[in-house]
Enzyme design. Structure first.
Site, PDB file in Angstrom:
ATOM      1  N   SER A  19      43.431  43.161  47.036  1.00 49.51           N
ATOM      2  CA  SER A  19      44.105  43.250  45.676  1.00 49.51           C
ATOM      3  C   SER A  19      42.706  44.091  45.135  1.00 49.51           C
ATOM      4  CB  SER A  19      44.026  41.732  44.904  1.00 49.51           C
ATOM      5  OG  SER A  19      45.463  41.390  45.509  1.00 49.51           O
ATOM      6  N   CYS A  46      43.909  38.238  47.644  1.00 49.20           N
ATOM      7  CA  CYS A  46      45.047  37.595  48.324  1.00 49.20           C
ATOM      8  C   CYS A  46      44.894  37.379  49.705  1.00 49.20           C
ATOM      9  CB  CYS A  46      46.364  38.361  47.803  1.00 49.20           C
ATOM     10  SG  CYS A  46      46.630  38.497  46.092  1.00 49.20           S
ATOM     11  N   HIS A  82      32.550  46.218  34.879  1.00 48.95           N
ATOM     12  CA  HIS A  82      32.256  47.073  33.888  1.00 48.95           C
ATOM     13  C   HIS A  82      30.936  46.526  33.258  1.00 48.95           C
ATOM     14  CE1 HIS A  82      36.390  48.151  34.437  1.00 48.95           C
ATOM     15  NE2 HIS A  82      36.516  46.868  34.423  1.00 48.95           N
TER      16      HIS A  82
END
Lengths: 131, 131
Positions: free
Chosen positions: A64, A84, A69
């Protein structure tokens, strides 16, 4: 078919190193190490430095993604690790927090995929037939 | 300094079009349109098709990121829209769900950034020590 497809960790971290939060090469290396620590497979990595400060990086994974940030001016970063299948997003999360020297961390775990309440509506056969 | 830096939408969507969920070009175009709908600025876009099915795409934004991971075999996709500053992640979310023809959608909104309550708890040193 009913299943949870993966675990998504939402990480808010404070009191991290402003200098490291503003270092794109450090962030790049941190994400690579986080992917490795989590036992995941890297498909693509984008690292971007903002002006006057801040870094964003997104790692596209076979499992995934990981995204981060940073706000060096606040000693803060927002990250998320969505895994996943195989792999351990907690190990990836710990690697990121340690590398950026965060001292206060809040992690929320969200299970992604099928919701039993939704599944009781028996909508899945339609989907399978439609494939 | 305490502030919320942005809004992160966690989207689980079911009963979407299996064919569209498995079309990397459609996913690419959808993300580009979602970025535009949300009033965001695209920095980088990675789209990857899995075998035998499934697409993952991550859009790195000036405002943070959009990511989507699809399971065509279940008519399901997991997406997240994290927007800081300007822009409207709800518009981006709606664009994605509409483009992929999702009929059941669950969206969780998470405010990212500074949480005064968490800052008082000082619980994170344990996690750092445990790494």
């Amino acid at each position: 078919m009913k299943k949870t497809v993966g675990t998504h960790l939402i990480i808010d971290a404070w009191q991290a190193s402003p200098a490291l939060l503003n270092d794109p090469e450090w962030i790049r290396e941190t994400l690579i190490q986080a992917v490795e620590a989590g036992g995941a497979t890297l498909i693509d990595l984008c690292v971007h430095q903002f002006s006057p400060h801040g870094v964003t990086a997104t790692a596209t994974l076979a499992e995934s993604h990981i995204a981060i940030h940073t706000w060096p001016e606040y000693g803060y970063f927002a990250a998320d690790c969505f895994f996943c299948g195989e792999g351990d997003p907690v190990k990836a999360m710990k690697m990121i927090c340690k590398a950026l020297q965060a001292k206060e961390i809040r992690t929320r775990e969200i299970k992604r995929g099928f919701d039993p309440k939704i599944e009781q509506r028996e909508f899945m056969p339609q989907i399978i037939e439609g494939t």
